[in-house]
Design a protein around this motif. Sequence first.
Motif, PDB file in Angstrom:
ATOM      1  N   VAL A  54      42.544  91.196 -36.832  1.00 44.31           N
ATOM      2  CA  VAL A  54      42.893  90.137 -35.886  1.00 44.31           C
ATOM      3  C   VAL A  54      43.902  89.222 -36.562  1.00 44.31           C
ATOM      4  O   VAL A  54      43.543  88.344 -37.335  1.00 44.31           O
ATOM      5  CB  VAL A  54      41.629  89.357 -35.442  1.00 44.31           C
ATOM      6  N   GLY A  55      45.186  89.466 -36.284  1.00 49.55           N
ATOM      7  CA  GLY A  55      46.246  88.669 -36.895  1.00 49.55           C
ATOM      8  C   GLY A  55      47.483  89.493 -37.150  1.00 49.55           C
ATOM      9  O   GLY A  55      47.526  90.691 -36.853  1.00 49.55           O
ATOM     10  N   ARG A  56      48.529  88.853 -37.664  1.00 48.21           N
ATOM     11  CA  ARG A  56      49.868  89.401 -37.971  1.00 48.21           C
ATOM     12  C   ARG A  56      50.349  90.361 -36.889  1.00 48.21           C
ATOM     13  O   ARG A  56      50.794  91.468 -37.142  1.00 48.21           O
ATOM     14  CB  ARG A  56      49.920  90.012 -39.379  1.00 48.21           C
ATOM     15  N   ASN A  57      50.290  89.891 -35.647  1.00 48.48           N
ATOM     16  CA  ASN A  57      50.681  90.734 -34.517  1.00 48.48           C
ATOM     17  C   ASN A  57      52.196  90.930 -34.495  1.00 48.48           C
ATOM     18  O   ASN A  57      52.960  89.971 -34.597  1.00 48.48           O
ATOM     19  CB  ASN A  57      50.227  90.080 -33.215  1.00 48.48           C
ATOM     20  N   MET A  58      52.616  92.174 -34.364  1.00 52.43           N
ATOM     21  CA  MET A  58      54.047  92.498 -34.293  1.00 52.43           C
ATOM     22  C   MET A  58      54.202  93.917 -33.758  1.00 52.43           C
ATOM     23  O   MET A  58      53.599  94.852 -34.287  1.00 52.43           O
ATOM     24  CB  MET A  58      54.699  92.380 -35.672  1.00 52.43           C
ATOM     25  N   THR A  59      54.997  94.069 -32.698  1.00 52.74           N
ATOM     26  CA  THR A  59      55.211  95.396 -32.096  1.00 52.74           C
ATOM     27  C   THR A  59      56.704  95.625 -31.913  1.00 52.74           C
ATOM     28  O   THR A  59      57.417  94.750 -31.419  1.00 52.74           O
ATOM     29  CB  THR A  59      54.507  95.498 -30.727  1.00 52.74           C
ATOM     30  N   LEU A  60      57.148  96.813 -32.310  1.00 56.15           N
ATOM     31  CA  LEU A  60      58.564  97.183 -32.194  1.00 56.15           C
ATOM     32  C   LEU A  60      58.743  98.171 -31.046  1.00 56.15           C
ATOM     33  O   LEU A  60      57.981  99.140 -30.919  1.00 56.15           O
ATOM     34  CB  LEU A  60      59.031  97.838 -33.502  1.00 56.15           C
ATOM     35  N   PHE A  61      59.769  97.917 -30.216  1.00 56.14           N
ATOM     36  CA  PHE A  61      60.146  98.845 -29.146  1.00 56.14           C
ATOM     37  C   PHE A  61      61.547  99.364 -29.442  1.00 56.14           C
ATOM     38  O   PHE A  61      62.442  98.581 -29.779  1.00 56.14           O
ATOM     39  CB  PHE A  61      60.134  98.137 -27.789  1.00 56.14           C
ATOM     40  N   GLU A  62      61.723 100.692 -29.326  1.00 51.42           N
ATOM     41  CA  GLU A  62      63.041 101.283 -29.568  1.00 51.42           C
ATOM     42  C   GLU A  62      63.453 102.116 -28.364  1.00 51.42           C
ATOM     43  O   GLU A  62      62.686 102.961 -27.870  1.00 51.42           O
ATOM     44  CB  GLU A  62      62.999 102.183 -30.815  1.00 51.42           C
ATOM     45  N   TYR A  63      64.665 101.856 -27.892  1.00 52.49           N
ATOM     46  CA  TYR A  63      65.206 102.645 -26.774  1.00 52.49           C
ATOM     47  C   TYR A  63      66.719 102.723 -26.946  1.00 52.49           C
ATOM     48  O   TYR A  63      67.378 101.716 -27.220  1.00 52.49           O
ATOM     49  CB  TYR A  63      64.864 101.995 -25.424  1.00 52.49           C
ATOM     50  N   ALA A  64      67.258 103.923 -26.800  1.00 51.58           N
ATOM     51  CA  ALA A  64      68.712 104.158 -26.861  1.00 51.58           C
ATOM     52  C   ALA A  64      69.322 103.573 -28.139  1.00 51.58           C
ATOM     53  O   ALA A  64      70.411 102.983 -28.124  1.00 51.58           O
ATOM     54  CB  ALA A  64      69.396 103.564 -25.612  1.00 51.58           C
ATOM     55  N   GLY A  65      68.587 103.705 -29.247  1.00 54.19           N
ATOM     56  CA  GLY A  65      69.115 103.258 -30.536  1.00 54.19           C
ATOM     57  C   GLY A  65      69.033 101.759 -30.767  1.00 54.19           C
ATOM     58  O   GLY A  65      69.470 101.264 -31.803  1.00 54.19           O
ATOM     59  N   ARG A  66      68.504 101.016 -29.800  1.00 57.38           N
ATOM     60  CA  ARG A  66      68.383  99.558 -29.939  1.00 57.38           C
ATOM     61  C   ARG A  66      66.913  99.162 -30.068  1.00 57.38           C
ATOM     62  O   ARG A  66      66.025  99.895 -29.630  1.00 57.38           O
ATOM     63  CB  ARG A  66      69.019  98.834 -28.742  1.00 57.38           C
ATOM     64  N   LEU A  67      66.673  97.999 -30.676  1.00 62.08           N
ATOM     65  CA  LEU A  67      65.306  97.578 -30.996  1.00 62.08           C
ATOM     66  C   LEU A  67      64.976  96.243 -30.336  1.00 62.08           C
ATOM     67  O   LEU A  67      65.832  95.363 -30.212  1.00 62.08           O
ATOM     68  CB  LEU A  67      65.141  97.440 -32.516  1.00 62.08           C
ATOM     69  N   LEU A  68      63.716  96.102 -29.950  1.00 64.45           N
ATOM     70  CA  LEU A  68      63.192  94.829 -29.434  1.00 64.45           C
ATOM     71  C   LEU A  68      61.848  94.590 -30.128  1.00 64.45           C
ATOM     72  O   LEU A  68      61.031  95.505 -30.235  1.00 64.45           O
ATOM     73  CB  LEU A  68      62.980  94.901 -27.918  1.00 64.45           C
ATOM     74  N   ILE A  69      61.627  93.357 -30.616  1.00 65.97           N
ATOM     75  CA  ILE A  69      60.359  93.030 -31.278  1.00 65.97           C
ATOM     76  C   ILE A  69      59.576  92.070 -30.397  1.00 65.97           C
ATOM     77  O   ILE A  69      60.145  91.128 -29.833  1.00 65.97           O
ATOM     78  CB  ILE A  69      60.616  92.382 -32.664  1.00 65.97           C
TER      79      ILE A  69
END
Length: 561
Positions: free
Chosen positions: A30-45
Amino acid sequence: MSHSHPELGTPGPLAENGLRVTPFGGLGDVGRNMTLFEYAGRLLIVDCGVLFPEDHHPGVDLILPDWSSIRDRLDAVEGLVLTHGHEDHIGATPFLLRERPDIPLIGSQLTLALLDSKLREHRLRETIHHQVKEGDKLTLGPFELEFVAVNHSIPDALAVAIRTGAGLVLHTGDFKMDQLPLDGRITDLRAFARLADEGVDLFLVDSTNAEAPGFTPAERKITPVIDQVFRESQQRIIVACFASHVHRVQQVLDAAYAHERQVAYVGRSMVRNMAIARDLGYLKVPPNTLVEAKQLADLPPQHQVLISTGSQGEPMSALSRIAQRNHNFVHIEEGDTVLLASSLIPGNENAVYRVINGLSRWGARVVHKGNAMVHVSGHASAGELLYCYNIVAPRNVMPVHGEIRHLLANGTLARETGVENVVIAEDGMVVDLVDGVASVAGKVDCGYVFVDGSSVGDITESDLKDRRILGEEGFISVIVVVDSVTGKVSSGPEIHARGNTFEDADFEEIKPAIVDALDRAIAEGNTDAYQLQQTVRRVIGRWVSSAHRRRPMIIPVVIEA
């Protein structure tokens, strides 16, 4: 719904028109929440939070998510979405911005204001902000974002819907479904239903409270309990809660005003956060209620209220120092009332009970979750989660935010409502959404990153193991001088111990054995200093273990002279 993936290797290339989701933290603890999304070579956190250390992390200040697998791709990050202003969701942002300061930050007004004060502390001023509110839409590269109001234990929390060519993802952030929230801002289930009509391909759902049956009680249920505490208290009242719990502070301010008491904040983060919340209109301070902490001491005890940090028993917090009677100007007196208005975060129980005992010893009455309803969770219980699954009707579900047991419990709820594909992932597991189906595609290296003073990531698990041994067993140092001409021990062994029960005289019996072992090793041609040190370590280590049943750290030094 298996969650065991021992054979996972490095993920292959992402399929064309596929979306890749990688949790870097928050799945397994429970903590240090972080999720990475990758689509078409680009990233969103989405989110970038910290985890607070426990007893088995000696000397560690904070624990960060491990984003090392994308360190060389940070220029591809389109933005960092922050769902709300809690430390476990925003606390690691300054460390990420040190590596790329111009990552656009997206969040609500209060979230960005709380983050700004943190960034100023880190001397990060030139950052890019996109302030958003529920209903807003924002396009960042190939990601179309839409924000949805959710109710949580801090105002202004948001869920985020992410549209890409691979499908629609809905990430709840932390949320619950309080139907009578103090600020009137409920979780927008109509927006959830509207997204459901479009078709939610992947639903990332807060799991923290998934094991709790039924519904999380409303915050309003606490108001009469707080009022009763104020009514019954004859002397000073000290309230401890999270420095970000604006709603709880509002309840205390209202109760203080009703009972003709004045309030002061104690603790740097509490003073800072509540000033921000007041300036932005999230906290309404009744007239003539708030004073400086040092002014409060001039009032009679029955007119005093302190709102303090330290509800988790943190050793350096205001409440811990009050309990130990070493706070600068707050001294607990017989008849004072202390109200712990927060939950117990798993792992903090001993620290909290230590504080409760300390306060009780000085004659304070301590009101806490164990003996009164003074806190409700900020997370949806099982009943609320079932509602969400039935409303959203997602094709795939990936439980997030929680320990493994929470993720599994949440996955079971999703299956009960008819969701066929539930992906139980842990930090570092890569989940690909391709052609409407989510599946685990591999794993990237993803450990703990420890912050120790000014050093980030330099402390390893091995260092922590050494610290634990030092803390539990102490150390023994052995210094031996070897004559480089004759190859004989010319001085020593000189043996000293610290942090254990050994006296220097205890080592007399083992000294001849060390000299014999060194003589033998040198006679066999082992003249390398490192090898001789290992010989010393083996001899004294065996003796300490067999004769005394201890395993201290042994620091041998062999000097050639």
